[in-house]
Structures are given as C-alpha cells and as structure tokens.
Scaffold this active site. Structure first.
Site, PDB file in Angstrom:
ATOM      1  N   THR A 184      35.588  42.225  36.786  1.00 15.08           N
ATOM      2  CA  THR A 184      35.277  43.036  37.970  1.00 15.08           C
ATOM      3  C   THR A 184      34.389  42.217  38.895  1.00 15.08           C
ATOM      4  O   THR A 184      33.455  41.555  38.450  1.00 15.08           O
ATOM      5  CB  THR A 184      34.597  44.359  37.581  1.00 15.08           C
ATOM      6  OG1 THR A 184      35.493  45.095  36.747  1.00 15.08           O
ATOM      7  CG2 THR A 184      34.289  45.205  38.813  1.00 15.08           C
ATOM      8  N   PHE A 211      31.729  42.180  41.852  1.00 11.03           N
ATOM      9  CA  PHE A 211      30.702  43.020  42.487  1.00 11.03           C
ATOM     10  C   PHE A 211      30.142  42.272  43.694  1.00 11.03           C
ATOM     11  O   PHE A 211      30.071  41.035  43.687  1.00 11.03           O
ATOM     12  CB  PHE A 211      29.539  43.273  41.514  1.00 11.03           C
ATOM     13  CG  PHE A 211      29.902  44.111  40.317  1.00 11.03           C
ATOM     14  CD1 PHE A 211      30.603  43.570  39.245  1.00 11.03           C
ATOM     15  CD2 PHE A 211      29.527  45.449  40.248  1.00 11.03           C
ATOM     16  CE1 PHE A 211      30.931  44.344  38.136  1.00 11.03           C
ATOM     17  CE2 PHE A 211      29.847  46.228  39.145  1.00 11.03           C
ATOM     18  CZ  PHE A 211      30.557  45.675  38.090  1.00 11.03           C
TER      19      PHE A 211
HETATM   20  O1  PRE Z   1      31.490  52.863  35.121  1.00  7.02           O
HETATM   21  C1  PRE Z   1      30.899  51.786  35.071  1.00  7.02           C
HETATM   22  O2  PRE Z   1      30.377  51.358  34.028  1.00  7.02           O
HETATM   23  C2  PRE Z   1      30.822  50.964  36.257  1.00  7.02           C
HETATM   24  O3  PRE Z   1      29.955  50.142  36.362  1.00  7.02           O
HETATM   25  C3  PRE Z   1      31.872  51.124  37.316  1.00  7.02           C
HETATM   26  C4  PRE Z   1      33.055  50.185  37.128  1.00  7.02           C
HETATM   27  C5  PRE Z   1      33.962  50.217  38.406  1.00  7.02           C
HETATM   28  O4  PRE Z   1      33.689  50.963  39.338  1.00  7.02           O
HETATM   29  O5  PRE Z   1      34.939  49.485  38.406  1.00  7.02           O
HETATM   30  C6  PRE Z   1      32.593  48.798  36.984  1.00  7.02           C
HETATM   31  C7  PRE Z   1      33.217  47.918  36.209  1.00  7.02           C
HETATM   32  C8  PRE Z   1      34.422  48.264  35.453  1.00  7.02           C
HETATM   33  O6  PRE Z   1      35.497  47.794  36.232  1.00  7.02           O
HETATM   34  C9  PRE Z   1      34.597  49.717  35.272  1.00  7.02           C
HETATM   35  C10 PRE Z   1      33.900  50.593  36.024  1.00  7.02           C
END
Ligand code: PRE
Length: 429
Positions: free
Chosen positions: A303, A305
């Site tokens: 992911t 950020f």
């Molecule tokens: O729910 C979480 O733990 C988050 O940090 C959010 C979140 C997102 O929004 O994509 C962050 C990383 C992962 O991809 C899954 C969920």
C-alpha cells in the site's frame, strides 16, 4: 455494520472531537487558459493539434537543451501553481477560490495565506518542541499506524476515526502531519483520499510504500470451519479475496472502517463466529489468535501512503523526486492526450494516473440539433510523474499543461520512497 465505536485507551479523533467549518470548496489557485492570453494555445482541430505538437516538440528541444534553469518563476511557471511565489499580477489571470464557510471565523482559525518558505521547511521538526504528531485513520494496530511509524520513526501516532478527520487534525494544528493510504497494488486506489486531497489545502510532502501482510484473526479457541463472518476494511477484504474464498467459503464478508478496528470489535463483543483480517500486531493488541498468516492474494501486496503537511517542502534535484498534480478542462477529456504528451516529449515518466468525477460539474451536455444531446461525464485527472518541481523539464511540462487545462493544482513535489523491496511472505494459499 456501518462503523465501529472505538473503546481503546487512546480514543480515535472523531469529527465531533472539535468544531471546524464544513469541508471547504477547493482551496486552490486555478488558472484559465485561453487563446487571448496564450496566442499560441493549441486549437481544437486535429490539424491544429498536429502542427502544435511539432511546434511544441521543437520548442521543448530548444528550451530544455539550451536554456539554463530559470530560478525566477515567471508567467505560467508551475512553481506559481500553489501560490508559493510573489503575488501574481492581475494579468496572470489567477483566481484564488475563497473558502466557503470561513467568512465569520476569527482570524485565529482562518487559513493563513502562503508564507515564504524558509530553510526550516526542509526539516520536519515539530514547532512545539516535542515528538512529531502524525494523524492516521484507524485505531492502534492499523496498517496506517505502521505507515506513520515508517514515515516518521518515533512519531506520536494520533488515531482518527475517518480520513477527513486526519486532514482536519493537521489543518487545525492538532497534528503536524497526516499519513494516508492512496493506493494498493491489489485493491487499487483509495478514492476517498483522492477526493479529499482536492477539498483540503494540505501538501504532499512524502510517500511511503508499506508491504501489507494480512492475518485472519479470531477469538482464542475459534475454528476456521465454524466462521460465519469475516470483517475488515474493504481494501483488506479485496486484497484477500481469493485466499478467503478457499479458507472460509461460507463466511459472509462485511466491511468496517479499519482492519484493527475489526479485531477490536470482535474482542469487545466476544464474537466467536467472526474473524477479522488485520495485522499480527492487531492480534497482540486485542488478544486474538492468528487463524491464518499471510492471507493476502499476492506476496508483493503493497500500500502506498502519502504524507501531508500544511506547508510544502522545497523540491530538490539531488535525489529522486515525484510530483503529484490534478487538472481538469472545461471542454472535457479531450485535453488528456495533449497533457500527457507534455511529459512524454520530455522523457518524464508517469507513475500513476487516476480520474475522478468532477463533483462541481459532473455532466456536460453537448447539444446537436440533428442527433440529440450527448451527456459527457466530467473528470478531474490526477497524475504522478517522476521529476522534481525544481527540475526545468517538469517546470516546462507544467507550463504547457497549464495552457492545455482550465484548472491545475500541484499537490506536492516530494522524495520518492526508494527503500529496498521486501515482499511479505505468504500469498496464494
Ligand atoms: O485498515 C487499516 O488498517 C488501514 O490502515 C487502511 C488500509 C487502506 O485504507 O488501504 C491501509 C492499508 C491496507 O491496504 C488496508 C487498509
């Protein structure tokens, strides 16, 4: 289940934690391009466009090859786009869109006009002398908390119950930075954050890419075969879709606000038939057992950020930088090819392109007396490209983009995450 109310020791900031004016109109500087201001602007016919391509490419060659970096942002300079230069003259045709709902607020809470950048803007040190306070969405154990820690080691991570609250926490000086997910290698874009980037006036000052390693968590003693429900953040459910179908084919899937919140909810409500997709850290924090480890559909699940701040950082050219922009044109999507060519001509690679509905004007009607009315959807285009705003190629490209578009905003120019690639174990059970 719509949302989970948090019961952890560190309560997540919620929208009711403080008062704030409603989400503002886009806090942007927008530029109009027209043939009066730009006599050489590209016309709408194919012929116009083809000859302009030729002119453009020769102009670029002569500019990029022969001109030294012009440190003074002039008319149409991209460094003017976010308003971090001297006030433009009215002939620049710059419109500063007022922020709705702030008219009656005291000066203390009004957004401040852009300040001149100083050398201290290069340093992320908090102004209040303590640890950097970093807002993230979710509760402790969420991946966003881990991303905040990767972006700013030793920071004080501040949980927020919604993305919008994290934006507002920075705007109100409750936090120094926000770290928010924008896209995942399996699940795709987190559209909400693209929309919020436009509605708020924060700047992207960095990015981190976090390998996301999911576990299936349940109460101690719970068994995989008796699960009737799996709850998690929609992105996490999407990232584990195939694996979950194999592991728990009969379990219904339900979306909740964040992965760690799902784990906390199971523990708080003693739900024996429900599992959560979340991190191993969430299992520890909320006393759950790991039923399955590494359940993401691909081991390279990552992911991305972005880090957000009230002020931009000064772009540099001594390390790889990325720049994020958003643009639109009041004549529709036909400008897209022209805009992309401004980067192609200069060998600037794009790393991402995303389109979102133009919420202020979602539909454009084109009436033709003979054939009826065409109803075109309107879009905002988000583009990330691999160049620093301090790079003359990027400046020239944005100068052209500005001519092709009726709205352009630079969301940020920031160092690329260059950490070595370490995929999580697991995936494809
Ligand atoms: O729910 C979480 O733990 C988050 O940090 C959010 C979140 C997102 O929004 O994509 C962050 C990383 C992962 O991809 C899954 C969920």
């Amino acid at each position: 289940m719509k949302s989970i109310k948090s019961t952890q020791a560190v309560p997540a900031l919620s929208r009711s934690t403080y008062r704030y004016p409603p989400p503002s109109a886009p806090a942007v500087c927008s530029y109009r391009s027209d043939s009066v201001r730009y006599p050489n602007a590209v016309g709408s016919s194919k012929c116009d466009w083809q000859s302009s391509c030729a002119v453009l490419s020769s102009k670029i060659l002569s500019q990029d090859m022969s001109q030294p970096v012009d440190p003074s942002p002039g008319l149409g300079s991209p460094s003017a786009v976010n308003g971090h230069q001297s006030v433009p003259s009215s002939s620049d045709n710059l419109e500063i869109v007022p922020i709705k709902g702030t008219e009656n607020l005291s000066p203390a809470v009004l957004p401040q006009p852009p300040k001149p950048l100083t050398i201290t803007d290069l340093s992320p040190a908090p102004m209040h002398g303590s640890r950097l306070r970093v807002a993230y969405q979710g509760v402790p154990g969420a991946y966003s908390e881990a991303a905040a820690g990767k972006a700013y080691p030793n920071c004080e991570a501040i949980p927020c119950d919604q993305f919008e609250v994290a934006f507002q926490a920075v705007e109100l000086w409750i936090a120094d930075r926000a770290v928010l997910p924008v896209e995942n290698s399996l699940g795709g874009s987190i559209h909400r954050n693209y929309d919020l980037l436009l509605r708020h006036r924060l700047h992207i000052v960095g990015e981190v890419q976090l390998p996301v390693h999911h576990c299936l968590l349940a109460l101690p003693g719970a068994r995989l075969e008796y699960l009737s429900r799996v709850i998690s953040h929609p992105q996490a459910l999407a990232q584990c879709e195939h694996t979950l179908t194999k592991l728990a084919p009969r379990a219904a899937r339900e979306a909740v606000d964040d992965t760690a919140g799902a784990a906390e909810y199971i523990a708080a409500n003693n739900l024996r038939d429900t599992a959560a997709i979340a991190s191993a850290r969430a299992a520890e924090l909320y006393g759950l057992q790991v039923l399955a480890d590494g359940i993401q559909d691909d081991s390279g699940n990552v992911t991305r950020f972005v880090m957000l701040a009230r002020e931009p950082i000064i772009p540099r050219i001594d390390r790889p930088f990325k720049t994020s922009i958003v643009f639109a044109h009041d004549k529709g999507t036909s400008v897209l090819f022209k805009v992309l060519s401004a980067f192609a001509f200069r060998n600037i690679s794009l790393t991402k392109i995303e389109s979102r509905p133009h919420r202020n004007r979602p539909i454009r009607l084109v009436d033709d007396a003979n054939v009826g009315t065409a109803k075109h959807f309107e879009y905002m285009f988000y583009v990330d490209f691999e160049a620093s705003l301090a790079d003359v190629r990027a400046q020239n490209a944005l100068s052209d983009v500005q001519e092709f578009t009726s709205f352009l905003r630079v969301l940020g120019s920031y160092p690329m995450d260059m950490t070595p690639w370490t995929p999580s174990p697991g995936g494809r059970l």
